[in-house]
Structures are given as structure tokens and as C-alpha cells.
Design an enzyme around this catalytic site. Structure first.
Site, PDB file in Angstrom:
ATOM      1  N   GLU A  30      18.849 -16.725 -15.097  1.00  0.00           N
ATOM      2  CA  GLU A  30      17.776 -15.685 -15.780  1.00  0.00           C
ATOM      3  C   GLU A  30      18.131 -14.290 -15.595  1.00  0.00           C
ATOM      4  OE1 GLU A  30      14.100 -15.971 -13.747  1.00  0.00           O
ATOM      5  OE2 GLU A  30      15.088 -16.143 -11.789  1.00  0.00           O
ATOM      6  N   CYS A  33       0.899  -1.106   0.119  1.00  0.00           N
ATOM      7  CA  CYS A  33      -0.064  -0.075   0.158  1.00  0.00           C
ATOM      8  C   CYS A  33       0.679   1.208   0.046  1.00  0.00           C
ATOM      9  CB  CYS A  33      -0.792   0.156   1.418  1.00  0.00           C
ATOM     10  SG  CYS A  33      -1.904  -1.519   1.378  1.00  0.00           S
ATOM     11  N   ASN A  67      -1.131   1.602   5.931  1.00  0.00           N
ATOM     12  CA  ASN A  67      -0.323   0.585   5.182  1.00  0.00           C
ATOM     13  C   ASN A  67       0.418  -0.414   6.354  1.00  0.00           C
ATOM     14  OD1 ASN A  67       1.898  -0.962   3.702  1.00  0.00           O
ATOM     15  ND2 ASN A  67       3.071   1.069   3.603  1.00  0.00           N
ATOM     16  N   GLY A  68       0.238  -1.767   6.142  1.00  0.00           N
ATOM     17  CA  GLY A  68       0.684  -2.598   7.170  1.00  0.00           C
ATOM     18  C   GLY A  68      -0.286  -3.756   7.513  1.00  0.00           C
ATOM     19  N   TRP A  79      -2.882  -2.472  -1.700  1.00  0.00           N
ATOM     20  CA  TRP A  79      -2.327  -4.029  -2.286  1.00  0.00           C
ATOM     21  C   TRP A  79      -2.983  -4.850  -1.126  1.00  0.00           C
ATOM     22  CZ3 TRP A  79       0.291  -6.963  -5.790  1.00  0.00           C
ATOM     23  CH2 TRP A  79       0.671  -7.928  -5.094  1.00  0.00           C
ATOM     24  N   LYS A 128      18.512 -18.378 -10.909  1.00  0.00           N
ATOM     25  CA  LYS A 128      18.751 -16.824 -10.700  1.00  0.00           C
ATOM     26  C   LYS A 128      19.998 -16.271 -11.705  1.00  0.00           C
ATOM     27  CE  LYS A 128      15.920 -15.455  -9.115  1.00  0.00           C
ATOM     28  NZ  LYS A 128      14.781 -16.406  -8.717  1.00  0.00           N
ATOM     29  N   LYS A 183       7.039 -11.335 -15.965  1.00  0.00           N
ATOM     30  CA  LYS A 183       6.756 -11.442 -14.600  1.00  0.00           C
ATOM     31  C   LYS A 183       5.500 -12.403 -14.270  1.00  0.00           C
ATOM     32  CE  LYS A 183       7.191 -10.655 -10.083  1.00  0.00           C
ATOM     33  NZ  LYS A 183       8.490 -11.116  -9.836  1.00  0.00           N
ATOM     34  N   ARG A 221       4.925   0.612  -6.837  1.00  0.00           N
ATOM     35  CA  ARG A 221       4.829  -0.287  -5.423  1.00  0.00           C
ATOM     36  C   ARG A 221       3.792  -1.497  -5.958  1.00  0.00           C
ATOM     37  NH1 ARG A 221       6.455   2.336  -0.721  1.00  0.00           N
ATOM     38  NH2 ARG A 221       4.992   1.474   0.467  1.00  0.00           N
ATOM     39  N   HIS A 272      28.021 -39.523 -12.649  1.00  0.00           N
ATOM     40  CA  HIS A 272      27.035 -39.893 -13.303  1.00  0.00           C
ATOM     41  C   HIS A 272      26.999 -39.589 -14.517  1.00  0.00           C
ATOM     42  CE1 HIS A 272      26.463 -43.004 -10.278  1.00  0.00           C
ATOM     43  NE2 HIS A 272      25.978 -41.926  -9.269  1.00  0.00           N
ATOM     44  N   GLU A 287      17.416 -23.226  -7.154  1.00  0.00           N
ATOM     45  CA  GLU A 287      16.907 -21.465  -7.450  1.00  0.00           C
ATOM     46  C   GLU A 287      18.089 -20.842  -7.816  1.00  0.00           C
ATOM     47  OE1 GLU A 287      14.499 -20.285  -7.754  1.00  0.00           O
ATOM     48  OE2 GLU A 287      14.789 -18.275  -7.076  1.00  0.00           O
TER      49      GLU A 287
HETATM   50  C1  F6R Z   1      11.974 -16.998 -11.624  1.00  0.00           C
HETATM   51  C2  F6R Z   1      10.455 -16.444 -11.625  1.00  0.00           C
HETATM   52  C3  F6R Z   1       9.634 -17.543 -12.324  1.00  0.00           C
HETATM   53  C4  F6R Z   1       8.332 -17.500 -11.390  1.00  0.00           C
HETATM   54  C5  F6R Z   1       7.611 -18.465 -12.158  1.00  0.00           C
HETATM   55  C6  F6R Z   1       6.119 -18.893 -11.620  1.00  0.00           C
HETATM   56  O1  F6R Z   1      12.745 -16.133 -11.011  1.00  0.00           O
HETATM   57  O2  F6R Z   1      10.086 -15.708 -10.980  1.00  0.00           O
HETATM   58  O3  F6R Z   1      10.088 -18.686 -12.524  1.00  0.00           O
HETATM   59  O4  F6R Z   1       8.565 -18.202 -10.359  1.00  0.00           O
HETATM   60  O5  F6R Z   1       7.205 -18.042 -13.620  1.00  0.00           O
HETATM   61  O6  F6R Z   1       5.601 -17.511 -11.356  1.00  0.00           O
HETATM   62  P1  F6R Z   1       4.404 -17.344 -10.264  1.00  0.00           P
HETATM   63  O7  F6R Z   1       4.821 -17.642  -9.021  1.00  0.00           O
HETATM   64  O8  F6R Z   1       3.678 -16.077 -10.354  1.00  0.00           O
HETATM   65  O9  F6R Z   1       3.347 -18.535 -10.522  1.00  0.00           O
END
Ligand code: F6R
Length: 613
Positions: A492, A2, A101-102, A75, A489, A608, A27, A508, A485
Site C-alpha cells: 500500500e 487532545c 491531554n492524557g 479526542w 504495508k 483512511k 492531530r 505447493h 501485515e
Molecule cells: C491498512 C489499513 C486498512 C485498514 C482497514 C480497516 O494500512 O489501514 O487496511 O486497516 O481499512 O479500517 P478500520 O480499522 O478503520 O476499520
């Protein structure tokens, strides 16, 4: 997250509030609103959706006449995005208006107490509890300031508040705890805001409010009070940032900002769910009898959320002794899964809109399974469709590569596991309480990993290794999930070819790819497997690899006998260790991306929220 804006001065308030809110759009939000003191008293306008919807409603603010007001972008946390849940909220008496906000952790108890006193609620929000609490004390004859003070003394949780009162047309009160709030000093006008960009156009002189502090102001005057109610002076600070830097809180990229926000995001996700030493998952009801009857738990997700599921497999099987499988959503939906009413299927998604995850959820429901969603966006498609929802409270994530959402998803997995183990009696009292205690300390421990010297170390390693062609992440047991993970990172955000393998798998096949200068990151925190993983490190060293080890504090010397460099993270109970081991990998990937000149927040070819198959 928020956003709050407040204004008191000689100009028409609404256009300034709307302009401020537009600077907080980055935000993330789902609805917006404002309250201005007009000739007819407190006038509130609010609506679900983009800020433009609100702007159109009030002719960009020009149709609301008045020089004092508060504004808000919401939010959603408590209650889905809707007009009625939007802020500002008005007390039942109509005398107090408030933006927040909170998260108020004891809202359920307070709501009940207020309802018992005959106070009516209109929304599902925790915020309405606050405005009604202030209203209640005000109606009892307290001054506006006293009513606010008495109300906040009753609150548990986090809040930044902007508050107005029908009987004090020129005054705004602002108060905060664990949510950001700044005060802006203008010429014949004063401001409050969640963040600098909202007011940067009007003033560059601000005071950062500390927890427990209150500002009582009108256009020409402000008084600050500390948590004990004593008057204090606040230092005036000059902001020299450009607007775009201000949006990122002074960080160069949202990714780093969000990495640094992890202690708070984890705290917000965990804290309200531990009460009197017990894990409480409001809205989720899994009995021991039901859980003992489950044949198998599936965790279904995409990308990083799938990697959270890979952690969950280790954690749930160890603690609850229920067979558990992590499946990529894109595979689950077409695999004719062996799923029926004897399965619990858990879906993990930051956005709550990922097409494959949503389709997999539909499939699981069609097959009769019970479904739980772990989601960050309130009211999203996955949240709406699942039988039960546990929200991560990471706030909006702007950088495409997830960091804080991942960490909060993992936190929910810990909570859910502890809850299930408790219901089933598969964990001893001592083990349960030790884990609950360590879980509460997780935010501080993440903060320790994010200390400047660790950031500098990751940066130095990035400078040394950024031009390598290949990287391998290896680890055993739950460390191998962390590697997945860490490797993603690097791929990507830094476009560096990278693979993750359980360390025992190297021999293997993949070891044939190790040659002079290959980068190997070994995550080695599982105590009883430490020597085994170091033996794998020795094997890759012998073939010319450069090795970075991630270990628990106290193990650095042993690791450095073989490795080239080492980052140590605090030692916590094994289940929680991934939350700490992962952090240096996020920071390392960030700095490698910088060294390679990549567009960190918007990596090529990625979106995203992946709402198409
Ligand atoms: C990697 C990343 C993606 C998401 C994936 C799922 O940094 O952000 O691999 O984790 O696209 O997205 P959500 O969590 O929105 O279903």
C-alpha cells in the site's frame, strides 16, 4: 489526541487561542473549547464538532474580552464526544478551570473519593476528576500552586494540564507527565501548547517541559519548578522548522511519526488495564461459565484489522482452547455465517466506521451473537452498536496506512486473551503472571526495536531492494500473520507487488514465482519451527532469491548462514513476539516507499476510513 494552547499577555486571548487550536487540528479532534478570564470572571465556551462551530459561537474569539486563557481540542477517551464532555472543565466550586491531554488511570477511585466529599460531577471525563481535585485542595485554603501540586501528587497516568483560577486573573499553571507540553517565550506574552505549530506564528523560542515540571506564568513572567517543587531554569530553544514540518513533530511523514509513537500508544492501551498484576477490562464481563459455553469465537474486520484477527486466532486458540476464526467483514456479511447466541463475535476497527465491519456487526447482532468491538474512535458507529467496547488508545492516526492503531489492536487482543484465559482457568498461574509482566515491558521492547541503528539498517535494506518487482513474506504459525501485515504495508505505501504465505505453503505453488532477484522476507521467531522455516529459506535461496530474515536476538548467526541480511528483535514470550517482529517491516515499507518516490501518507486509491462498501 487532545491539543492544548494557553496564553497570557497584552493581546485579546481568544483569537490567539483559536488560531493555535486550528494549527493543532491535524492531530484529530471531536470537540473544542476555551476559557478566558473576562471582566465577569472565568468564561468558558465549548462545543462538540469542528473548531469552526466554536469560532462561529464566539465571533472568531472577538466576542470574548480578556488577555489570559486556555484552549483545547478534544479526542474523546472517557465519554463520547459531547458539549458537556468537552474541555475546559470547571471545578464544582466554579473556581478552577482546566484543560487536559492524557489519560488518568486512577480516575474511578478519585471520582468516588471526591463524590463522598459531596463534590458533584457533570461529565463522564477523567479530566473532571483532576479539576475537582485541584478545586478541593484550593477550597481547603491552599494557594493555587499548592493546590495543583497536591492534586497532581494523587494522579496516576499521563497528563499535560493548563489550569486557571478565578482568584488569580493573570496566571496560568501548566504541568505535565507523559504527555507533551511546550512553553513559548514571547515579548510581553507567554504561551503553552501541546505542539510547536500552535505557537510558531507568535514565537520561535520555546522550552520543552519535562515530566513532573510545572510552569507558573503570566504575560511578563514565568517560573519553572521541577517535580520536587524546586525552582529551575529551562533552556531556551530555537525552532527553525517550517509549519508543515512542525505538525509532523519534525518527521518527514506522519507514517514515521506514528511508527515512532508506538511505544507510547501501546503503553497507554495496556497500562491502565493492568492493576495489581491482573488484567482488568472495564465494561467487559465474560465469566468462565459463559466462555466455556461458547461454540466458536469469530473475529471480523477489514484490512490490517483483519490481520490483527489472524494473529488473534493463534493466540486465543492456544491460550483459551476455544475454536476461533478470523473472517474478513466483507465476506462475513454475505456468507450466511453459522452464528447464534452461542458465538462471541469480536469486531476490530480503528475508525469504528468501516462500512463492511459495521454491516457485519449488524448481521451478528441480528443472529443473536454477543458482540465486542475493539475500536480507536470513541463514540464511533461500531463502538455504539456493539454490546461491549474495548478502546485502543492509539490517539488519532493520520497516515492512511495504519501502524500504531494496528499495534494497539494487537495489544488489546493480548489483554482480552489473558482475561479470558484467567476466567476459564486455561492458563497456569505462572504462565499468566509471566505474560502480564512481559506485556508491561512491551513498550520498552518496541522502543528498543526502534533504535536508530535498526532504523538505519531498514533504510539500507530499502535502498538495496527498492527496485525489485516482487516480494514474498513467509513465516510459520503466528509469524505467518505478521507476514500478512508486513506484505500489506509494502503494497500500500510502496506500490511494490508483494504476497504473504505460510512458509510451508511455498512448495505447493508460489515457489514457481521465485527467480533471480526476487525479494523474500522470512519472519522466523517461533523457536520450535526455526529450522523448518530456514529450510524454506534455503529453497528460495537456491532459486536466486535475496532473503531478509527477522529473528529473535541471539539467532542472527544461524540465520546468516543462509540469509543475505538479518534484523534481530528482542526475544519475548511467543504470544507477544509479533508486536516486535512487525516493527522492522513497517519501517522497511516506509523507506522503500521513500526510495520509490511514493506519497507515503496518502497512498494512491486509498482512504483512511472506508465508509462505503
Ligand atoms: C491498512 C489499513 C486498512 C485498514 C482497514 C480497516 O494500512 O489501514 O487496511 O486497516 O481499512 O479500517 P478500520 O480499522 O478503520 O476499520
Amino acid at each position: 489526541m487532545c491539543g492544548i494552547v494557553g496564553y497570557a499577555g497584552g493581546q485579546q486571548a481568544a483569537p490567539i487561542l483559536l488560531d493555535g487550536l486550528s494549527k493543532l487540528e491535524y492531530r484529530g479532534y471531536d470537540s473544542a473549547g476555551l476559557c478566558v478570564y473576562t471582566a465577569h470572571g472565568l468564561q468558558i465556551e465549548k462545543s462538540k464538532g469542528r473548531l469552526q462551530v466554536l469560532k462561529d459561537k464566539v465571533a472568531d474569539g472577538h466576542s470574548i474580552k480578556g488577555c489570559v486563557g486556555i484552549g483545547h481540542t478534544r479526542w474523546a477517551t472517557h465519554g463520547a464526544p459531547s458539549d458537556v464532555n468537552s474541555h475546559p472543565h470547571l471545578s464544582d466550586s466554579g473556581k478552577i478551570a482546566l484543560v487536559h491531554n492524557g489519560i488518568i488511570e486512577n480516575e474511578a477511585v478519585l471520582r468516588q473519593q471526591l463524590q463522598e466529599k459531596g463534590i458533584h460531577f457533570r461529565s463522564e471525563t477523567d479530566t473532571e476528576v483532576v479539576v475537582n481535585l485541584v478545586g478541593y485542595y484550593y477550597d481547603q485554603g491552599n494557594s493555587f500552586v499548592e493546590a495543583v501540586r497536591k492534586a497532581i501528587a494523587r494522579l496516576e497516568g499521563s497528563y499535560a494540564l493548563g489550569i486557571m483560577c478565578q482568584d488569580y486573573p493573570e496566571t496560568v499553571i501548566a504541568v505535565k507527565k507523559d504527555s507533551p507540553l511546550i512553553f513559548g517565550f514571547g515579548q510581553g506574552e507567554n504561551f503553552i501548547a501541546s505542539d510547536v505549530p500552535a505557537i510558531l506564528k507568535y514565537t520561535q523560542t520555546v522550552a520543552y517541559m519535562d515530566d513532573g515540571e510545572m510552569a507558573v506564568f503570566d504575560g511578563s513572567h514565568v517560573e519553572f519548578y521541577n517535580a520536587e517543587g524546586r525552582k529551575i531554569q529551562k533552556a531556551h530553544e530555537k525552532i527553525s522548522w517550517e509549519l508543515s514540518a512542525a505538525e509532523r513533530g519534525g518527521y518527514e511523514h506522519f507514517m514515521l511519526k506514528e511508527i515512532m509513537e508506538q511505544p507510547k500508544a501501546i503503553h497507554d492501551t495496556i497500562r491502565p488495564r493492568i492493576r495489581d498484576g491482573e488484567v482488568c477490562l472495564d465494561g467487559v464481563e465474560l465469566t468462565g461459565e459463559y466462555l466455556r459455553g461458547i461454540r466458536k469465537i469469530y473475529l471480523v474486520a477489514c484490512g490490517s484489522a483483519y490481520y490483527v484477527s489472524c494473529h488473534a486466532k493463534y493466540i486465543i486458540e492456544k491460550s483459551c482452547r476455544i475454536p476461533t476464526e478470523a473472517v474478513m467483514a466483507s465476506e462475513f456479511r454475505y456468507s450466511d455465517p453459522v452464528v447464534d447466541e452461542n458465538n462471541l463475535v469480536i469486531f476490530i476497527s480503528q475508525s469504528g466506521e468501516t462500512a463492511d465491519t459495521l454491516a457485519a456487526l449488524r448481521e451478528a447482532k441480528r443472529l443473536g451473537a454477543r458482540t465486542i468491538a475493539i475500536v480507536n474512535v470513541v463514540g464511533s458507529a461500531i463502538a455504539k452498536l456493539a454490546d461491549e467496547v474495548i478502546y485502543t488508545w492509539a490517539g488519532p492516526e493520520i497516515s492512511v496506512a495504519t501502524t500504531k492503531a494496528f499495534s494497539t489492536q494487537l495489544s488489546v487482543v493480548y489483554l482480552l486473551t489473558l482475561y479470558m484465559a484467567r476466567q476459564m482457568g486455561t492458563m497456569t498461574e505462572d504462565a499468566y503472571h509471566a505474560l502480564v509482566e512481559d506485556l508491561q515491558k512491551l513498550p520498552q521492547n518496541v522502543e528498543r526495536v526502534l533504535r536508530r541503528e535498526n532504523l538505519e539498517k531498514c533504510k539500507a535494506l530499502a535502498n538495496r531492494y527498492y527496485s525489485r518487482h516482487d516480494a514474498f513474506f513467509v513465516g510459520r504459525n503466528i509469524d505467518s500473520a505478521v507476514c500478512l501485515e508486513g506484505s500489506l504495508k509494502l503494497k500500500e505505501v510502496a506500490y511494490l507487488h508483494s504476497e504473504a504465505y505460510p512458509a510451508g505453503e511455498l512448495k505447493h505453488g508460489p515457489i514457481s514465482l521465485i527467480e533471480e532477484g526476487t525479494l523474500v522476507v522470512a519472519v522466523n521467531t517461533v523457536t520450535n519451527l526455526f529450522d523448518k522455516t530456514m529450510a524454506n529459506v534455503k529453497e528460495v535461496k537456491a532459486r536466486g532469491a535475496d532473503v531478509i530474515c527477522i529473528v529473535q536476538e541471539g539467532m542472527e548467526d544461524q540465520a546468516m548462514v543462509i540469509a543475505d541480511s538479518c534484523i534481530a528483535v528482542p526475544k519475548v514470550l511467543p504470544m507477544l513476539q509479533p508486536s516486535l517482529s512487525l516493527i522492522p517491516l513497517q519501517v522497511f515499507a516506509y523507506y522503500v516507499a521513500l526510495c520509490r518516490g511514493c506519497d507515503v501518507d496518502k497512498p494512491r486509491n486509498l482512504a483512511k476510513s472506508v465508509t462505503v462498501e
